[in-house]
Design an enzyme around this catalytic site. Sequence first.
Site, PDB file in Angstrom:
ATOM      1  N   GLU A 268       7.028   0.179  -3.826  1.00 34.94           N
ATOM      2  CA  GLU A 268       5.847  -0.480  -4.498  1.00 34.94           C
ATOM      3  C   GLU A 268       5.388  -0.908  -5.071  1.00 34.94           C
ATOM      4  OE1 GLU A 268       2.449  -0.583  -5.860  1.00 34.94           O
ATOM      5  OE2 GLU A 268       2.401   1.449  -5.406  1.00 34.94           O
ATOM      6  N   CYS A 307      -1.749  -1.539 -10.292  1.00 37.03           N
ATOM      7  CA  CYS A 307      -1.039  -2.196  -8.675  1.00 37.03           C
ATOM      8  C   CYS A 307      -1.779  -3.364  -7.796  1.00 37.03           C
ATOM      9  CB  CYS A 307       0.354  -1.427  -8.100  1.00 37.03           C
ATOM     10  SG  CYS A 307      -0.394   0.327  -7.587  1.00 37.03           S
TER      11      CYS A 307
END
Length: 700
Positions: A268, A307
């Site tokens: 990720e 993120c």
Amino acid sequence: MASTRLPALPGEQIKTLAHWIAGHWLSADPGTTLASAIVRQQIAHLPAKPAPCQEALDFARQRGRAALLKGDFQSRASILRALAKFLLEHKATLYAWSFHTGATRKDSWIDIEGGIATLSAYAAMAQQELPSGNLLHEGPAISLGKKGQWMGSHILVPREGVAVHINAFNFPVWGILEKFAPSFLAGMPCLVKPASATAYLSEVLVRLMDASDLLPQGSLQLMLGSSGDLLDHMLEADVLTFTGSAETARLLRSHPNIVQRSIPVNAEADSLNAALLGPEVQPGDPEWDLMVKEVVQEMTVKAGQKCTAIRRILVPQDRFDAMASSIAKQLSLIQVGDTRLEAVTMGALASAAQARDVRAQMSQLLSASELYVDPDKASPAIGEDLHTDCMLAPALLYCADADKAEVVHNIEAFGPVATIMPYRDLEHGLALAARAQGSLVASLFSHDTALVKHAVLNLAAWHGRLAVIDRDAAAESTGHGSPLPGLKHGGPGRAGGGEELGGIRAVKHYLQRAAIQGSPRMLSAMTGEYHRGAPLVASDLHPFRRHFEDLEIGHSLLTHRRTVTEADLVMFGGISGDYFYMHFDEEAAKASSFGRRIAHGYFVLAAAAGLFVHPSPGPVLANYGIDSLRFVKPVGIGDTIQARLTCKRKIDKPSRNAGEAGQGVVAWDVAVSNQAGELVASYDILTLVQKRGFDAIAQP
């Protein structure tokens, strides 16, 4: 549990952190110094000596996995629930250390209590969706032969390796717990390596988890600092998960040992997430205000170190200046400084090095844009003895031509920085959103369902999650940037191509899927659940009279018969209000493909229940669901039906209260046939069944 095992609160003395390997905290000489992001204070040292990677992996494989598999999905879910409770009771220690990461109280709440809530969420999902035992059947089984004696299906079993979790610095608690929960449920031991900048908080978390005395030995280990030769010692059955930069993700994937052994990598990575204002939205509309609020929140929560934060703001070109002005007005109210002060609304970046990186990335972005909100002209940070090298006020960049400014679609400033850019029409806006070549999330602010229906095809191709935010959702919306346990977290392309969270999907990442083939008898043996065609277990005692422990897979009852009459259809129609023509109009029914009047499907279900239900009080407490219902053939007036009830699957539910015998879930296979032996209805019913030792209803 000795209180001395609980981690200490931060104090004046610098703490030397330790690896937790093979059940021991490995003290070492102090190495790299870690500083508070808020005040000028050194708070911890990383251990100078690297963790013994080979020892950690061997211990996990030999001791951790065996300890985990002494339990099952359900017992591990109970441990997760208890662990969440324990961590909540000791959250004050986590909050005290979280302050030094630069977090506000709200930021810490997202990281700490959000992480703990993820444990609870996974415990609940597992208790609802996973079976007893350590094998998950992924059905249904399918017949591979004409006579039904050669069948196939799929199973998932725990992998025989270690889950290595390499985490980013921005969520030192949530980042560990959201990966730990599904791998722990899957029966896979974890070796966690947090990012160094905030490793002191991760170590406090793991010390608490150790002090809980809840985790099987070897199910969780911690290594700090450099990963050293860790990847060299990984084997084919291991799994590597990573959160961090796209560049580091590429390096991990291309490591020779990872490539040679085909070790799965679930990454990720950073991404340039977009927020897009619908072309119909005007200033003053609810969606306009919602977008302004969301952009400001995503720029300032965790000082933009998320993120999922909004990096690109896409707005119709005729409202470009108005939106920039609206966002700038709200950003002017943000106050940076010591997060213990009530006036402070945004904290610091995690380290001085991180602040330097963000400024360097912002400089690259300014090669194709200009400052609309200059962080150096914001109100000075407030507080005493501040570590100002870590502090940066929000910066809004203004890019007039996003088609030519390739840098704004390639460079992410991982802090309180976002770029606003105009689009000509919806197609242009969607194309700009896709220019990042894969992101974790996009948000669309629109109240136009036709527009959203069109946009979703384009956005979903390049984003792992879509949040459509409008006035209807505003009261309950968790917003653009909040990954939730039940929904996938990850994205294609630049975002890493991985998947975290997503409910039980995440548990399956740590299980090995295999196709199985065999006779119904063998499939029943392999999966631990009954498949039609397998031997039945006859019994003089009605299955509904048996306690949970006394029921065997395959315990079966063949009921007496019942002939369907005209009166049945009339009475059921009167009770249900269902006067559909196929049940009551003789001429219309004759003209149909069935050629005659047929009984209500739900009458067949009700009649079947009347055939197999035992009326007396007993261990079966309630029917709470029907799965896989199919009406296979029509039942007409004069047809005779019969049901077979068979114990298909059992799920042991550990009691949450001491002294209670508890209960389990039993799935029953129900096959309803007609006088010719043809299947007319097929389904599973789910019941709660009492265990021995405690009866909610007195037995006669």
